[in-house]
Write an enzyme that holds these catalytic residues in place. Structure first.
Site, short mmCIF file in Angstrom:
data_model
loop_
_atom_site.label_atom_id
_atom_site.label_comp_id
_atom_site.label_asym_id
_atom_site.label_seq_id
_atom_site.Cartn_x
_atom_site.Cartn_y
_atom_site.Cartn_z
CD GLN A 1 13.82 35.72 50.58
OE1 GLN A 1 13.61 36.65 51.35
NE2 GLN A 1 12.84 34.93 50.17
CE LYS B 1 10.98 38.80 53.16
NZ LYS B 1 11.67 37.51 53.02
CG ASP C 1 11.95 33.46 57.89
OD1 ASP C 1 10.92 34.13 57.69
OD2 ASP C 1 12.83 33.30 57.03
#
Length: 296
Positions: free
Chosen positions: A98, A54, A121
């Site tokens: 994460q 990422k 997200d």
């Protein structure tokens, strides 16, 4: 029939190119550089790989990347304090924590502490509610990537019969909401669905996101249907570790009109859509027009 292969790797590269173009224009015309902050708690090997990937792709498209790596025993108070700091940092437009988190941390509490406008997200309860009621929201990356590929392949999805296999908050439920938003007739199926094969056989679009290796065989698929395989399962075959999807690829490809492979299908789109969401969040934060084609 041999299905058309929907190449997620190539499509993701196109999405990243679009993102890079928008980032360049934001810099040139407005002096703004989108910024993505990724928080990693602990040393989970898979999570470390994802975070590195990422960060690399964030920089490649011209955005600022902020990585925060915390010890596995980091307290909940310290993690929430970091998120609060990022919420108030005007240079950070997207925040991703994460998952999974160490067991002593409350994932729901942590995710819901992120500013919904920076929740790239799309997991914050506010974004879940906005998506479910058809309002502007941050959209979860994997379902967004699936929707982009379906729109690219079909054009309009209006009136199509779609079955989503899997009811997770991360993929299944938001995928169903996105398909409803594009005027599909949607069924969410799962392990307890009665006569699951027959339910799947009526679908023009099958999105498999159940987490069971090769659960869906070709004889479940309606001839000519489009199969989007979200599953990424590691199994042993012929003495080797291989990645397979939730669909049995060869038998499904013999019947379907189009199919995503595993690997190289949905997977690459997830990070591409994370970058797209960050640009979208940046534009919204600065009251600028949203980039076309990068959101639902």
């Amino acid at each position: 029939m041999t299905a058309t292969v929907i190449d997620g790797k190539a499509f993701a590269a196109k999405v990243r190119d679009k993102v890079a173009g928008h980032v360049a224009r934001l810099k040139e015309e407005h002096g703004i550089t989108p910024g993505l902050a990724v928080v990693l708690v602990g040393e989970d090997p898979a999570s470390q790989v994802y975070v590195r990937s990422k960060g690399k792709m964030t920089v490649e498209v011209g955005m600022n990347s902020y990585e925060h790596k915390l010890d596995a025993d980091t307290s909940e108070a310290d993690l929430l304090a970091l998120i609060d700091k990022l919420n108030n940092d005007k240079d950070v437009h997207g925040i991703l924590v994460q998952l999974p988190l160490p067991k002593h941390l409350n994932e729901d509490l942590v995710i819901n502490s992120i500013d919904p406008a920076k929740d790239v997200d799309g997991f914050h309860i506010s974004n879940v509610g906005l998506l479910g009621t058809g309002q502007k929201s941050m959209v979860p990356c994997t379902p967004l990537g699936c929707l982009m590929m379906l729109r690219d392949h079909h054009g309009s999805l209006s009136g199509m019969d779609a079955v989503v296999i899997g009811r997770s908050n991360i993929v299944g439920k938001p995928m169903a909401q996105l398909l409803l938003g594009d005027s599909c007739t949607v069924t969410i199926a799962h392990s307890r669905t009665r006569d699951l094969p027959e339910v799947v056989r009526r679908a023009d679009i099958v999105v498999a996101a159940v987490g069971r290796p090769e659960m869906v065989p070709g004889d479940w698929i309606k001839p000519g249907a489009t199969v989007i395989d979200v599953g990424i399962n590691r199994i042993e075959r012929d003495g080797k570790n291989v990645l397979v999807g939730d669909c049995h690829y060869d038998s499904c490809a013999d019947v379907a009109g189009a199919i995503t492979p595993v690997p190289g299908g949905v997977g690459p789109m997830t990070i591409a859509c994370l970058l797209a969401n960050t640009v979208t969040a940046c534009c919204r934060a600065n009251a600028l027009s949203e980039p076309e084609g990068l959101t639902a």
